[in-house]
Scaffold this motif. Structure first.
Motif, short mmCIF file in Angstrom:
data_model
loop_
_atom_site.label_atom_id
_atom_site.label_comp_id
_atom_site.label_asym_id
_atom_site.label_seq_id
_atom_site.Cartn_x
_atom_site.Cartn_y
_atom_site.Cartn_z
N MET A 1 0.89 -1.27 -0.18
CA MET A 1 0.09 0.08 -0.21
C MET A 1 0.76 1.24 0.00
SD MET A 1 -3.03 0.99 0.20
CE MET A 1 -4.00 2.22 0.41
N ARG A 2 1.93 1.05 0.82
CA ARG A 2 2.78 2.39 1.00
C ARG A 2 3.39 2.71 -0.52
NH1 ARG A 2 7.04 3.08 5.61
NH2 ARG A 2 5.62 4.50 6.77
N SER A 3 3.99 1.53 -1.19
CA SER A 3 4.45 1.66 -2.20
C SER A 3 3.65 2.22 -3.25
CB SER A 3 5.22 0.40 -2.67
OG SER A 3 4.23 -0.52 -2.82
N SER A 4 2.57 1.74 -3.50
CA SER A 4 1.29 2.29 -4.36
C SER A 4 1.28 3.96 -4.05
CB SER A 4 -0.03 1.59 -4.07
OG SER A 4 0.17 0.47 -4.50
N PHE A 5 1.18 4.42 -2.89
CA PHE A 5 1.10 5.75 -2.46
C PHE A 5 2.27 6.52 -3.26
CE2 PHE A 5 1.54 9.15 0.45
CZ PHE A 5 0.57 10.06 0.00
N ILE A 6 3.40 5.88 -2.98
CA ILE A 6 4.77 6.68 -3.41
C ILE A 6 4.80 6.74 -5.05
CG2 ILE A 6 7.20 6.36 -3.25
CD1 ILE A 6 6.88 5.36 -0.68
N LEU A 7 4.27 5.67 -5.58
CA LEU A 7 4.31 5.53 -6.89
C LEU A 7 3.43 6.69 -7.49
CD1 LEU A 7 5.20 4.12 -9.51
CD2 LEU A 7 3.43 2.44 -9.28
N LEU A 8 2.16 6.81 -6.89
CA LEU A 8 0.99 7.61 -7.24
C LEU A 8 1.58 9.06 -7.15
CD1 LEU A 8 -1.75 8.07 -8.22
CD2 LEU A 8 -2.46 8.11 -5.84
N LEU A 9 2.26 9.27 -6.02
CA LEU A 9 2.66 10.73 -5.84
C LEU A 9 3.93 11.00 -6.78
CD1 LEU A 9 2.89 13.23 -3.64
CD2 LEU A 9 4.70 12.10 -2.54
N ALA A 10 4.69 10.04 -7.08
CA ALA A 10 5.70 10.34 -8.23
C ALA A 10 5.13 10.56 -9.56
CB ALA A 10 6.81 9.14 -8.16
N CYS A 11 4.10 9.95 -9.71
CA CYS A 11 3.31 10.07 -11.21
C CYS A 11 2.72 11.49 -11.12
CB CYS A 11 2.49 9.10 -11.48
SG CYS A 11 2.86 7.59 -11.90
N CYS A 12 2.12 11.88 -10.04
CA CYS A 12 1.60 13.18 -9.80
C CYS A 12 2.43 14.28 -10.24
CB CYS A 12 0.82 13.43 -8.85
SG CYS A 12 -0.76 12.33 -8.78
N LEU A 13 3.65 14.11 -9.42
CA LEU A 13 4.76 15.15 -9.57
C LEU A 13 5.17 15.09 -10.92
CD1 LEU A 13 6.70 14.67 -6.12
CD2 LEU A 13 5.25 16.51 -6.79
N ALA A 14 5.54 14.12 -11.69
CA ALA A 14 6.02 13.95 -12.89
C ALA A 14 4.96 14.64 -13.78
CB ALA A 14 6.24 12.60 -13.39
N PHE A 15 3.82 14.46 -13.85
CA PHE A 15 2.70 15.17 -14.55
C PHE A 15 2.85 16.59 -14.21
CE2 PHE A 15 0.47 10.91 -15.12
CZ PHE A 15 0.67 10.98 -16.38
N ALA A 16 2.92 17.17 -13.13
CA ALA A 16 2.76 18.66 -12.92
C ALA A 16 3.90 19.26 -13.46
CB ALA A 16 2.83 18.72 -11.15
N GLN A 17 5.25 18.61 -13.34
CA GLN A 17 6.51 19.13 -14.00
C GLN A 17 6.43 19.27 -15.36
OE1 GLN A 17 8.90 20.44 -12.29
NE2 GLN A 17 10.10 21.07 -14.15
N ALA A 18 5.77 18.25 -15.99
CA ALA A 18 5.74 18.03 -17.51
C ALA A 18 4.70 19.26 -18.01
CB ALA A 18 5.45 16.81 -18.07
N GLY A 19 3.71 19.44 -17.28
CA GLY A 19 2.61 20.56 -17.71
C GLY A 19 3.35 21.98 -17.54
N SER A 20 4.16 22.03 -16.58
CA SER A 20 4.80 23.32 -16.37
C SER A 20 5.69 23.64 -17.39
CB SER A 20 5.19 23.40 -14.71
OG SER A 20 6.53 23.55 -14.71
N TRP A 21 6.72 22.44 -17.56
CA TRP A 21 7.57 22.44 -18.79
C TRP A 21 6.74 22.96 -19.96
CZ3 TRP A 21 8.61 19.80 -23.26
CH2 TRP A 21 10.00 20.06 -23.96
N ARG A 22 5.99 22.25 -20.34
CA ARG A 22 4.97 22.75 -21.72
C ARG A 22 4.82 24.16 -21.59
NH1 ARG A 22 3.95 21.05 -26.84
NH2 ARG A 22 1.97 22.19 -27.29
#
Length: 121
Positions: A1-22
């Motif tokens: 469960m903890r690893s799923s949460f960390i993976l979800l958090l990492a994906c959200c941060l990656a999408f936010a960074q990609a959006g701001s880069w765009r």
């Protein structure tokens, strides 16, 4: 469960960074004007107050193609004056209305045809 949460958090941060880069890339490229090879910047025929707008290039290009087939210099200058007045009417502040320019294409072609016919008679 903890690893799923960390993976979800990492994906959200990656999408936010990609959006701001765009958004940054869009902002940087918006300021650079991409002009076609037939750009009319600094032309003796077209005043800068209308020729510096990329929206005006299509009309200017079409008119220049028609002007190539006209020999009468007076008629050419009348056509250019008409087109410049049409383009100035399409300016609103520091922007040019692209739809207004596209409507002006028909008016300009009609103007050219009418004056060429009058010249023949």
């Amino acid at each position: 469960m903890r690893s799923s949460f960390i993976l979800l958090l990492a994906c959200c941060l990656a999408f936010a960074q990609a959006g701001s880069w765009r958004q940054t890339q869009d902002y940087l490229t918006r300021d650079r004007e991409v002009r076609p090879s037939w750009s009319h910047r600094h032309s003796d025929l077209w005043p800068c107050d209308v020729a510096d707008y990329p929206e005006a290039y299509l009309l200017i290009h079409k008119v220049e193609k028609r002007l190539d087939r006209i020999e009468d210099e007076q008629l050419k200058s009348n056509i250019v004056a008409y087109v410049v007045s049409q383009l100035r009417q399409c300016k609103y502040g520091n922007e040019m209305d692209e739809h207004c320019v596209k409507r002006s294409i028909g008016y300009a072609m009609s103007f050219i045809s009418r004056h060429k016919r009058q010249q023949m008679y």
